[in-house]
Design a protein around this motif. Sequence first.
Motif, short mmCIF file in Angstrom:
data_model
loop_
_atom_site.label_atom_id
_atom_site.label_comp_id
_atom_site.label_asym_id
_atom_site.label_seq_id
_atom_site.Cartn_x
_atom_site.Cartn_y
_atom_site.Cartn_z
N GLU A 199 -94.71 -53.18 29.00
CA GLU A 199 -95.28 -52.67 30.25
C GLU A 199 -94.86 -51.21 30.44
O GLU A 199 -93.82 -50.91 31.01
N MET A 200 -95.68 -50.31 29.94
CA MET A 200 -95.31 -48.90 29.98
C MET A 200 -95.24 -48.37 31.41
O MET A 200 -94.42 -47.52 31.73
N GLY A 201 -96.11 -48.92 32.27
CA GLY A 201 -96.10 -48.50 33.67
C GLY A 201 -94.75 -48.80 34.31
O GLY A 201 -94.19 -47.96 35.02
N PHE A 202 -94.22 -49.99 34.01
CA PHE A 202 -92.92 -50.38 34.54
C PHE A 202 -91.83 -49.46 34.02
O PHE A 202 -90.98 -48.97 34.76
N ALA A 203 -91.87 -49.19 32.70
CA ALA A 203 -90.86 -48.33 32.09
C ALA A 203 -90.88 -46.94 32.73
O ALA A 203 -89.84 -46.37 33.07
N ARG A 204 -92.07 -46.43 32.94
CA ARG A 204 -92.22 -45.09 33.49
C ARG A 204 -91.69 -45.02 34.93
O ARG A 204 -91.01 -44.08 35.31
N GLU A 205 -91.97 -46.08 35.66
CA GLU A 205 -91.64 -46.08 37.08
C GLU A 205 -90.16 -46.37 37.35
O GLU A 205 -89.54 -45.77 38.20
N VAL A 206 -89.60 -47.32 36.59
CA VAL A 206 -88.30 -47.87 36.95
C VAL A 206 -87.15 -47.39 36.07
O VAL A 206 -86.03 -47.22 36.52
N ALA A 207 -87.43 -47.15 34.78
CA ALA A 207 -86.35 -46.88 33.84
C ALA A 207 -85.62 -45.59 34.17
O ALA A 207 -86.21 -44.63 34.69
N THR A 208 -84.31 -45.60 33.90
CA THR A 208 -83.57 -44.35 33.95
C THR A 208 -83.56 -43.74 32.54
O THR A 208 -83.36 -42.55 32.37
N ARG A 209 -83.75 -44.60 31.56
CA ARG A 209 -83.77 -44.12 30.17
C ARG A 209 -84.69 -45.03 29.36
O ARG A 209 -84.68 -46.25 29.56
N VAL A 210 -85.48 -44.41 28.51
CA VAL A 210 -86.38 -45.19 27.66
C VAL A 210 -85.95 -44.99 26.21
O VAL A 210 -85.64 -43.87 25.78
N ILE A 211 -85.91 -46.11 25.49
CA ILE A 211 -85.52 -46.04 24.09
C ILE A 211 -86.67 -46.51 23.23
O ILE A 211 -87.23 -47.57 23.48
N PHE A 212 -87.01 -45.71 22.23
CA PHE A 212 -88.10 -46.09 21.34
C PHE A 212 -87.54 -46.54 20.00
O PHE A 212 -86.76 -45.82 19.37
N LEU A 213 -87.93 -47.74 19.60
CA LEU A 213 -87.50 -48.25 18.31
C LEU A 213 -88.70 -48.43 17.39
O LEU A 213 -89.77 -48.82 17.84
N ASP A 214 -88.47 -48.18 16.12
CA ASP A 214 -89.49 -48.52 15.13
C ASP A 214 -88.79 -48.91 13.84
O ASP A 214 -87.81 -48.28 13.43
N GLU A 215 -89.28 -49.96 13.22
CA GLU A 215 -88.70 -50.48 11.98
C GLU A 215 -87.19 -50.60 12.04
O GLU A 215 -86.48 -50.23 11.12
N GLY A 216 -86.70 -51.11 13.18
CA GLY A 216 -85.28 -51.40 13.31
C GLY A 216 -84.40 -50.22 13.66
O GLY A 216 -83.19 -50.37 13.80
N GLN A 217 -85.01 -49.04 13.81
CA GLN A 217 -84.19 -47.88 14.12
C GLN A 217 -84.48 -47.32 15.50
O GLN A 217 -85.64 -47.30 15.94
N ILE A 218 -83.42 -46.84 16.16
CA ILE A 218 -83.65 -46.13 17.41
C ILE A 218 -84.09 -44.72 17.05
O ILE A 218 -83.33 -43.94 16.46
N LEU A 219 -85.36 -44.41 17.33
CA LEU A 219 -85.88 -43.11 16.90
C LEU A 219 -85.77 -42.06 18.00
O LEU A 219 -85.65 -40.87 17.72
N GLU A 220 -85.87 -42.53 19.25
CA GLU A 220 -85.85 -41.54 20.31
C GLU A 220 -85.33 -42.18 21.58
O GLU A 220 -85.66 -43.33 21.89
N GLU A 221 -84.50 -41.45 22.32
CA GLU A 221 -84.15 -41.94 23.65
C GLU A 221 -84.14 -40.77 24.63
O GLU A 221 -83.61 -39.71 24.33
N ALA A 222 -84.77 -41.00 25.77
CA ALA A 222 -84.91 -39.91 26.73
C ALA A 222 -85.26 -40.50 28.09
O ALA A 222 -85.46 -41.71 28.22
N THR A 223 -85.38 -39.64 29.08
CA THR A 223 -85.83 -40.11 30.38
C THR A 223 -87.31 -40.46 30.24
O THR A 223 -87.99 -39.95 29.35
N PRO A 224 -87.83 -41.32 31.12
CA PRO A 224 -89.24 -41.68 31.02
C PRO A 224 -90.15 -40.46 31.10
O PRO A 224 -91.15 -40.37 30.39
#
Lengths: 244, 223
Positions: A199-224
Motif C-alpha cells: 500500500e504505497m499510499g499508506f507508506a507515503r502518508e504514515v511512514a517516517t522511513r521507507v525501505i526498498f528491498l530487492d532480491e534480498g538486499q536493502i537497496l534504498e532507505e529514505a523518508t517517504p
Amino acid sequence: MIKLEHINKSFGSLHAVKDANLNVEKGEIICLIGPSGSGKSTLLRCINGLEVPESGTVTIDGQVLNTSDKKSAKELQKQRAKMGFVFQHFNLFPHMTVLKNLTLAPVQVLGRTQEEAEAKGRELLERVGLADKADSYPNSLSGGQKQRVAIARSLAMEPQIMLFDEPTSALDPEMVGEVLDVMKELATSGMTMMVVTHEMGFAREVATRVIFLDEGQILEEATPEEIFKAPKHPRTKEFLSKVL
Amino acid sequence: MEKIFAADNLLFMARSAGWSIIIAICALLAGTVLGILAAAARISKSKILRAISTVYVEFIRGTPMLVQILFWFLGFPVVCKAITGSAVNIDPYAIGIIAMGINSGAYSCELIRSAIMAVDRGQWEAAQSLGLSYTGMMRHIILPQAFKRIVPPLVSEFVTLIKDSSLISTIGAVELTQSAKVLGARYYNFIPPLALACVVYLTLTLTISHFGKKIERKLAESD
C-alpha cells in the motif's frame, strides 16, 4: 530499539535476505516495500524469530535474540511477547471467541487475571471498532474484521513494537481501508511500527522511513518524500514506476 | 437350550460383556494418554525421545497383540519377583488393560501425531509470536484444534479395542468371549452362547460407530 546486523537467510538455494542491516528507533514507522519475493517478509519474520537467520544478529532493547539453543527458549518467549506480529492471513484462533483470542496470551504469558485481560480486551475491541463482536467466533467475521481483531490481539500484549506482514494483502479491496485506518490511528498514538506493505499510499502518508528491498538486499532507505519523489536507485525507480 | 439361556446365565454373560466394555474403555484412555506422550516425543526436537517413541510404535505395531498380552501376563510376575523378591498375585483384568493400553497407545500415537501436524502452520506462528510457551501453545492452541481430527479415528480405535478385548480370554479374564466359552463347556453346546456373544459384540460396535458418526458431524459443524 531494534538493531539488525548482517542478517542472512536462505531457503535452499534461494538467498532470501542478503546482509541486511537496519536500526529502528522508538516511535519510528518503517515501511518495507519491494517486489514479491524480495525478502521483505522474511526480514520481518527474522525479527521475532519466526525465521532463524543463518548469520547475523537481531538485538532488541540491547538484548540479542537467541533462537538457536533450547536453554534460551524462555528468554525468546519474553522477547517475542514484547513484539506484536500481524500476519497476512490473520491466524486468529478459530476455536475461541474474539474476546478469548485477546485474553489468552495476557493471562498465560503476562500473568494478568481474567478480569483484567477482559477489561483490556473489550477496550481494545472498542478501539478497533468491534466492541459488538466480543463473543463472536472468528469464522463469522469478514476479512477486514478478522485483521482488526488480530491487531487488537497483538496490542493486548502491550507490545513495544508492532510488526505487520502484508496486513492487507489477503483482503478484499473494500476492506483494506478499515484496516489501514486502525493502523494509522496506531501510528498517531506513537507506536513503533514496521510494516511490510504494497500500500504505497499508506507508506507515503504514515511512514517516517521507507525501505526498498530487492532480491534480498536493502537497496534504498529514505523518508517517504525522498523515496517517492526522487528515488535514487534505478531498481527503486523501476519498481515505483510500476506500482504508482 | 432353554437352560443355556436361563436368566442367571444371561446375567453372567451381561456382566462379562460389561467387563469387555470396561477393559476397552480403560485401554482406550490409557492408550490415548500414552499416544499423546508418544506423539509429543515423536515431534520433539530431542533425538532420544524421537527414537524411543519410534521403537515403541514400530515394536508394538509389528508384533501380534495376543503375544503382547501373553508376554505381560507371563513376564510381569517374573519381573516383579526379580525386583521385590516375593511372588505377586496378578489380576488378568489389570494385565489385560495394561497390555491393550500399551498396544493402543502405539496406534493412537500415529493418529494424534498426524492430527497435530495437520494444524495450520499459521496457528503455531501466531501462538509463538504472542510469547506462549511450547506447553501453553500445545494446550490452548494446537491440541484443541487437533482434537477434532483425533476423535473420529479414536472412535474406530475404541471399536477395535472392544473386539480385541476377546483376546484376554486367553489369560483367564472372564469377559464376553470367555463367558460364552464357559457356558458352552457347561452345557456341551458352544454355538448358542458364541452366537449370542457375536450379537452383543455387533450391537456394541455398531452403536459406538453410530455415535462416532454423530460426534463427527457435530465437530464438522463448527468448522
